[in-house]
Motif scaffolding. Structure first.
Motif, PDB file in Angstrom:
ATOM      1  N   ALA A 126       4.090  -3.136 -28.960  1.00  0.00           N
ATOM      2  CA  ALA A 126       2.990  -3.733 -28.323  1.00  0.00           C
ATOM      3  C   ALA A 126       1.903  -2.559 -27.771  1.00  0.00           C
ATOM      4  N   GLY A 127       2.342  -1.268 -27.762  1.00  0.00           N
ATOM      5  CA  GLY A 127       1.691  -0.123 -27.448  1.00  0.00           C
ATOM      6  C   GLY A 127       2.220   0.903 -26.319  1.00  0.00           C
ATOM      7  N   ALA A 128       3.405   0.363 -25.951  1.00  0.00           N
ATOM      8  CA  ALA A 128       4.133   1.248 -24.910  1.00  0.00           C
ATOM      9  C   ALA A 128       4.429   2.441 -25.493  1.00  0.00           C
ATOM     10  N   TRP A 129       4.413   3.617 -24.709  1.00  0.00           N
ATOM     11  CA  TRP A 129       4.936   4.899 -25.222  1.00  0.00           C
ATOM     12  C   TRP A 129       6.235   4.899 -25.120  1.00  0.00           C
ATOM     13  N   ALA A 130       6.997   4.530 -23.843  1.00  0.00           N
ATOM     14  CA  ALA A 130       8.462   4.341 -23.645  1.00  0.00           C
ATOM     15  C   ALA A 130       8.507   3.353 -22.459  1.00  0.00           C
ATOM     16  N   VAL A 131       9.873   2.907 -22.426  1.00  0.00           N
ATOM     17  CA  VAL A 131      10.227   1.938 -21.527  1.00  0.00           C
ATOM     18  C   VAL A 131      11.578   2.560 -20.976  1.00  0.00           C
ATOM     19  N   VAL A 132      11.666   2.375 -19.535  1.00  0.00           N
ATOM     20  CA  VAL A 132      12.900   3.359 -18.860  1.00  0.00           C
ATOM     21  C   VAL A 132      13.489   2.028 -18.008  1.00  0.00           C
ATOM     22  N   ASN A 133      14.792   1.898 -18.332  1.00  0.00           N
ATOM     23  CA  ASN A 133      15.345   0.864 -17.512  1.00  0.00           C
ATOM     24  C   ASN A 133      15.791   1.143 -16.281  1.00  0.00           C
ATOM     25  N   SER A 134      16.096   0.396 -15.375  1.00  0.00           N
ATOM     26  CA  SER A 134      16.364   0.887 -13.909  1.00  0.00           C
ATOM     27  C   SER A 134      17.444   1.685 -13.812  1.00  0.00           C
ATOM     28  N   ALA A 135      18.587   1.678 -14.643  1.00  0.00           N
ATOM     29  CA  ALA A 135      19.719   2.679 -14.511  1.00  0.00           C
ATOM     30  C   ALA A 135      19.327   3.985 -14.845  1.00  0.00           C
ATOM     31  N   ALA A 136      18.393   4.202 -15.686  1.00  0.00           N
ATOM     32  CA  ALA A 136      17.713   5.501 -15.897  1.00  0.00           C
ATOM     33  C   ALA A 136      16.784   6.109 -14.853  1.00  0.00           C
ATOM     34  N   LEU A 137      16.083   5.158 -14.335  1.00  0.00           N
ATOM     35  CA  LEU A 137      15.443   5.334 -13.064  1.00  0.00           C
ATOM     36  C   LEU A 137      16.297   5.829 -11.946  1.00  0.00           C
ATOM     37  N   ALA A 138      17.177   5.131 -11.761  1.00  0.00           N
ATOM     38  CA  ALA A 138      18.125   5.571 -10.558  1.00  0.00           C
ATOM     39  C   ALA A 138      18.751   6.943 -11.030  1.00  0.00           C
ATOM     40  N   ALA A 139      19.153   7.087 -12.272  1.00  0.00           N
ATOM     41  CA  ALA A 139      19.640   8.400 -12.531  1.00  0.00           C
ATOM     42  C   ALA A 139      18.771   9.554 -12.105  1.00  0.00           C
ATOM     43  N   ILE A 140      17.592   9.453 -12.512  1.00  0.00           N
ATOM     44  CA  ILE A 140      16.507  10.416 -12.003  1.00  0.00           C
ATOM     45  C   ILE A 140      16.385  10.628 -10.811  1.00  0.00           C
ATOM     46  N   CYS A 141      16.544   9.625 -10.076  1.00  0.00           N
ATOM     47  CA  CYS A 141      16.584   9.975  -8.573  1.00  0.00           C
ATOM     48  C   CYS A 141      18.072  10.273  -7.992  1.00  0.00           C
ATOM     49  N   GLY A 142      19.021  10.576  -8.644  1.00  0.00           N
ATOM     50  CA  GLY A 142      20.142  11.059  -8.297  1.00  0.00           C
ATOM     51  C   GLY A 142      21.236   9.880  -8.015  1.00  0.00           C
ATOM     52  N   LEU A 143      20.765   8.562  -7.944  1.00  0.00           N
ATOM     53  CA  LEU A 143      21.821   7.493  -7.594  1.00  0.00           C
ATOM     54  C   LEU A 143      22.797   7.520  -8.625  1.00  0.00           C
ATOM     55  N   GLU A 144      23.922   7.213  -8.152  1.00  0.00           N
ATOM     56  CA  GLU A 144      25.190   6.897  -9.160  1.00  0.00           C
ATOM     57  C   GLU A 144      25.654   5.626  -8.742  1.00  0.00           C
ATOM     58  N   GLY A 145      26.704   5.130  -9.671  1.00  0.00           N
ATOM     59  CA  GLY A 145      27.336   3.930  -9.487  1.00  0.00           C
ATOM     60  C   GLY A 145      26.583   2.674  -9.290  1.00  0.00           C
ATOM     61  N   ASN A 146      26.906   1.789  -8.300  1.00  0.00           N
ATOM     62  CA  ASN A 146      25.954   0.402  -8.158  1.00  0.00           C
ATOM     63  C   ASN A 146      24.907   0.771  -7.612  1.00  0.00           C
ATOM     64  N   THR A 147      23.871   0.305  -8.250  1.00  0.00           N
ATOM     65  CA  THR A 147      22.389   0.614  -7.861  1.00  0.00           C
ATOM     66  C   THR A 147      21.931  -0.733  -7.105  1.00  0.00           C
ATOM     67  N   ASP A 148      22.581  -1.781  -7.059  1.00  0.00           N
ATOM     68  CA  ASP A 148      22.321  -3.028  -6.316  1.00  0.00           C
ATOM     69  C   ASP A 148      21.626  -3.115  -5.328  1.00  0.00           C
ATOM     70  N   VAL A 149      20.548  -3.762  -4.821  1.00  0.00           N
ATOM     71  CA  VAL A 149      19.741  -3.613  -3.382  1.00  0.00           C
ATOM     72  C   VAL A 149      19.748  -4.910  -2.919  1.00  0.00           C
TER      73      VAL A 149
END
Length: 104
Positions: free
Chosen positions: A81-104
């Protein structure tokens, strides 16, 4: 003298999104929000809707938005549909340095 502002902005945007684009291939399982990165000339809301998802949050940025979808093909559909990329929440958490369960 020529104005090089637009080409410079395009190069900077490409460099800024390169790390996220590299992570966009990390698993296409969406059990939470995803960051949908779009070019500035595309409406992220339209891209997300065309892919079968919906926007999450009160606002969207120039280069994308957070979205939610309930099917595993969302990432591929968003790219079509035109997106350059789609990053899931697990990858976003990894960027922020979160590991394991990221449920809030």
């Amino acid at each position: 003298m020529r104005d090089h502002t637009a080409p410079l902005l395009i190069v900077l945007a490409t460099l800024a999104t390169a790390p996220l684009m590299a992570l966009s291939g990390r698993g296409d399982v969406f059990d939470g929000p995803a960051l949908v990165i779009t070019p500035p000339w595309r409406d992220a809301g339209v891209v997300v809707a065309d892919a079968g998802g919906w926007l999450v949050g009160p606002d969207q940025a120039l280069f994308g938005a957070f979205a939610q979808a309930n099917h595993p093909e969302f990432s591929e559909r968003a790219r079509q549909a035109g997106a350059w990329a789609v990053v899931n929440s697990a990858a976003l958490a990894a960027i922020c340095g979160l590991e394991g369960n990221t449920d809030v």
